[in-house]
Each structure stands twice: as structure tokens, then as C-alpha cells.
Design an enzyme around this catalytic site. Structure first.
Site, short mmCIF file in Angstrom:
data_model
loop_
_atom_site.label_atom_id
_atom_site.label_comp_id
_atom_site.label_asym_id
_atom_site.label_seq_id
_atom_site.Cartn_x
_atom_site.Cartn_y
_atom_site.Cartn_z
N GLY A 99 0.29 5.79 0.25
CA GLY A 99 -0.55 6.97 0.31
C GLY A 99 0.30 8.22 0.29
O GLY A 99 1.51 8.16 0.05
N GLY A 100 -0.34 9.35 0.56
CA GLY A 100 0.39 10.60 0.51
C GLY A 100 1.40 10.78 1.63
O GLY A 100 2.31 11.58 1.52
N PHE A 101 1.24 10.00 2.72
CA PHE A 101 2.11 10.19 3.88
C PHE A 101 3.01 9.00 4.16
O PHE A 101 3.77 9.02 5.13
CB PHE A 101 1.27 10.49 5.12
CG PHE A 101 0.48 11.75 5.01
CD1 PHE A 101 1.05 12.88 4.46
CD2 PHE A 101 -0.83 11.79 5.44
CE1 PHE A 101 0.32 14.06 4.34
CE2 PHE A 101 -1.57 12.96 5.33
CZ PHE A 101 -0.99 14.10 4.78
N GLY A 102 2.92 7.95 3.37
CA GLY A 102 3.79 6.82 3.66
C GLY A 102 3.49 5.60 2.83
O GLY A 102 2.62 5.61 1.96
N GLY A 122 0.82 -1.20 0.00
CA GLY A 122 0.00 0.00 0.00
C GLY A 122 0.85 1.25 0.00
O GLY A 122 2.01 1.24 0.43
N ASP A 175 -12.17 6.65 10.43
CA ASP A 175 -12.00 6.17 9.05
C ASP A 175 -12.54 4.76 8.89
O ASP A 175 -11.89 3.89 8.31
CB ASP A 175 -10.52 6.23 8.65
CG ASP A 175 -10.33 6.17 7.12
OD1 ASP A 175 -11.33 6.38 6.38
OD2 ASP A 175 -9.21 5.89 6.67
N THR A 216 3.30 1.07 2.97
CA THR A 216 3.07 -0.10 3.82
C THR A 216 3.64 -1.33 3.14
O THR A 216 3.48 -1.52 1.93
CB THR A 216 1.56 -0.29 4.07
OG1 THR A 216 1.01 0.92 4.60
CG2 THR A 216 1.32 -1.41 5.06
N LYS A 263 4.91 -0.01 8.46
CA LYS A 263 4.43 1.27 7.92
C LYS A 263 5.58 2.25 7.97
O LYS A 263 6.15 2.51 9.03
CB LYS A 263 3.24 1.79 8.73
CG LYS A 263 1.95 1.05 8.45
CD LYS A 263 0.76 1.80 9.03
CE LYS A 263 -0.55 1.17 8.58
NZ LYS A 263 -1.72 1.94 9.03
#
Length: 376
Positions: free
Chosen positions: A43-46, A41, A163, A48, A65
Site C-alpha cells: 500500500g501507500g505506507f508499507g 500486499g 476498516d 506485507t 509488515k
């Protein structure tokens, strides 16, 4: 295989018998024990990664992560740091629950932050929906029973997940229990709201209106869980089951399999757009969900028709309510704005009698229309 965690590595794939990347020279083991296998995975911040704990004889899988913000702007990056750190803090406390991943490690290596947590083997509910089709009432009731108890645990510790969505709920293969994952957006109900910097928190399809304005409460998680349920029941995005012009959910007409009125009412109350009209606590939802006779209601539900499509907070008025409301409405049109005298004394004949008669007729038609809604 070993996967290099250096974001700038041109060739991150390595064999599993080396300790340093053959392409960039970066160390492949985190804290001398966690080896990344493949990315799962981003995303914008990290990012996985699926990983292996080399320090244990069984070499169990785990999840790494990596905090790696790609967004620009000081406020956004600072926000990301807070969220990443907070996820570690939340997991350290909440991971004691058997249906929340356990935090295994949290540290910094080569100027990058890492969080290592328990790996949950199984498909998430978005995958289950895609592979097996829409859920039925029995599955939704089991889902609610499972996850409401998890939320009860979180809320008792003043944590709002923020979330909840099908992708963040995993059906664990070993015991078929539902596991709530990804606490990256979670916040303490007693702390300062983190989303006042302008960064969106949560997935828009499932987020409660007040959460979009930075005012998440425990009831916001209940809303998101309700939106998740109607997505699983209909196979449609919650966006497509909501009439924004009339502020009304219209999901019942898209059901794949009919459900009981009792579950329909529970979901509608979970989805009320006005927080005060929604369930305020998980306990209140569980109380309605576990009402005696719920199973009998499921069994007696006709299989060839769906429940009536009613707005979430709509309550059919009783005849006395209708009479009272029509009488109040009538006073707005009668001379002087007052209701008829209670002693029924004759009124002087005026040219308003015809108008009054027409008003009475229209109001009687309106009454008949509302009373008709109570008929089976």
C-alpha cells in the site's frame, strides 16, 4: 526462498540457506529469526510479506509488515507513522482475542519499522464470495454472530476498527472461525481523531458518513459490518446498492436468495445513514439477532419472493397516525390555519366551502395511498 526486504534491491529473491542478500548485501533475517518468503500486499505506507519464524522448531508462518511510506508530505508521513505505531499498540492489547491476530514483535531494523504478527491461514470473504457466490441468510447470521462478539471485545477496550470490509475478514481454515485483521486504521475512542489531517481512513464503499468527516464512533463499525453483509448477500458493491439522490438503500431487490424480514430490518438499522437512527452498541444488534423465533422466521420466508424494498428507517404508519398527520396538514390550508371546532357547530357558508371540499377529497386520496402500504 528468502525475500530481501530492502525496497531498493534490484533482485530480492534469494535461496533460503543464505543470511545476506546476494544482490544488495542486506541482512535477510529480521531480529535473527524472521525470514520473509514472498510479498503478499503493498500500500501507500508499507509492504506485507509472508514469513517464517526460524527460531521455532516447527518454523511456523507469520506475517511481516514493513513501514515504508511512499506518499509525499510531512503531515501524511507523520500520519502514517502514527497509524503504524498504533496498529502495534492495538494488536498488543487486542491480540489476546482468539479471532484477532496476535502481535509477535515490533521493532526497528536498518532505519525501517517492522511489525510481525500471527499468520491466519484461510481465504478472506472477498475471495469466498468470488469462489462460492453470494451468501445466504444462515451464513450472514453466523457472520454477524461471530464478528459482533469480536467487535464487542474491541469496543469494550475503546478501540474502533474503522476498516471493516470483506478483505479484512478471514475464514480460518483450522476451525472455520472468522478472524478480523488489519488494525492499521483502528483508533482509540478516547484519543484524538487521527484522520483530521485529510488522509482518508477506511475503504469508501464501507465507511459510515460520519467517519468520512472524521467523527468515527462505535456505531461506525456497525455500519461497515452492515455494508459488508449486503455486499456478500448481493454480490454488488455497496456503492451500487445506495440511492444517493434519496438517501436510501435499495439492496433488497438485488438479493440472490430471499432473506427474512427480521434480518432485513436488522441490516437496515445497521445501515442508517444518520447515526442516531442506527444501532449504537453491538449488544443492541446481538439482542435483535438472537430474538426468539428468528429461525422460525427464516423457515417461513417464501422462497420465490424477496422482502419489500423499504428505506432503512421507514416505519409504516398506523391509521391513527395517518389521521393525525392529515388533520395537521389540513389546518395549513383552512382559513386562519386552525383545525375544525370540536363541537361541530355549523360554520357560516362562504365561498371557501368548495375549496375545502376539494382539499378533503385530495387528503382522503392521500390517506388511501398511505393506508394501502399496510396491506399485505
Amino acid at each position: 526462498m528468502s525475500y530481501c526486504l530492502n525496497p531498493r534491491c534490484p533482485k530480492p529473491e534469494n535461496s533460503d540457506d543464505v543470511k545476506f542478500c546476494l544482490s544488495c548485501g542486506s541482512k535477510l533475517l529480521l531480529k535473527e529469526r524472521y525470514r520473509a518468503i514472498k510479498p503478499i500486499g503493498q500500500g501507500g505506507f508499507g509492504r506485507t510479506f509472508l514469513a517464517v519464524d526460524e527460531d521455532k522448531p516447527s518454523k511456523p508462518h507469520c506475517v511481516i509488515k514493513q513501514f515504508y511510506p511512499q506518499a509525499q508530505g510531512t503531515n501524511t508521513v507523520q500520519k502514517a507513522v502514527e497509524l503504524f505505531t498504533q496498529e502495534a499498540v492495538q494488536l498488543d492489547e487486542l491480540g489476546k482475542h482468539p479471532q484477532i491476530p496476535e502481535l509477535l514483535a515490533y521493532f526497528t531494523q536498518e532505519d525501517r519499522q517492522y511489525l510481525v504478527q500471527e499468520f491466519i491461514n484461510g481465504a478472506n470473504l472477498a475471495q469466498e464470495l468470488a469462489n462460492k457466490g453470494a451468501f445466504n441468510e444462515t451464513q450472514i447470521r453466523q457472520l454477524l454472530s461471530d464478528l459482533l462478539n469480536v467487535l464487542q471485545f474491541c469496543h469494550a477496550r475503546q478501540v474502533i476498527h474503522r476498516d471493516i470490509k470483506p478483505e479484512n475478514i478471514i475464514l480460518r481454515s483450522s476451525d472455520h472461525k472468522l478472524v478480523l485483521v488489519d488494525f492499521g486504521a483502528a483508533k482509540s475512542a478516547t484519543g484524538t481523531a487521527l484522520n483530521r489531517t485529510g488522509t482518508s481512513i477506511g475503504s469508501p464503499e464501507y465507511v459510515a458518513p460520519e467517519q468520512m468527516r472524521g467523527r468515527a464512533t462505535f456505531a461506525s463499525d456497525i455500519y461497515s459490518l452492515g455494508a459488508t453483509c449486503i455486499h456478500l448477500l448481493t454480490g454488488r458493491s455497496p456503492f451500487d446498492s445506495y440511492d444517493t439522490n434519496n438517501d436510501t438503500w435499495l439492496w433488497q431487490q438485488y438479493l440472490k436468495v430471499p432473506i427474512s424480514n427480521s434480518l432485513t430490518n436488522i441490516l437496515n438499522k445497521m445501515l442508517a445513514s444518520i447515526p442516531a437512527r442506527r444501532y449504537q452498541t453491538v449488544d443492541a444488534v446481538l439482542q435483535d439477532l438472537n430474538q426468539p423465533g428468528a429461525n422460525a422466521a427464516i423457515a417461513s420466508q417464501p422462497q420465490n419472493q424477496t422482502s419489500p424494498t423499504l428505506p432503512p428507517t421507514y416505519i409504516s404508519p398506523t391509521p391513527s397516525q395517518v389521521d393525525l398527520e392529515l388533520e395537521q396538514l389540513k389546518t395549513q390550508f383552512l382559513p386562519g390555519g386552525k383545525s375544525k371546532p370540536q363541537n361541530n357547530q355549523p360554520r357560516p357558508t362562504t365561498n371557501t366551502s368548495t375549496n375545502q371540499s376539494e382539499i378533503d377529497k385530495e387528503l382522503e386520496e392521500l390517506k388511501a395511498k398511505y393506508m394501502g402500504n399496510n396491506n399485505p
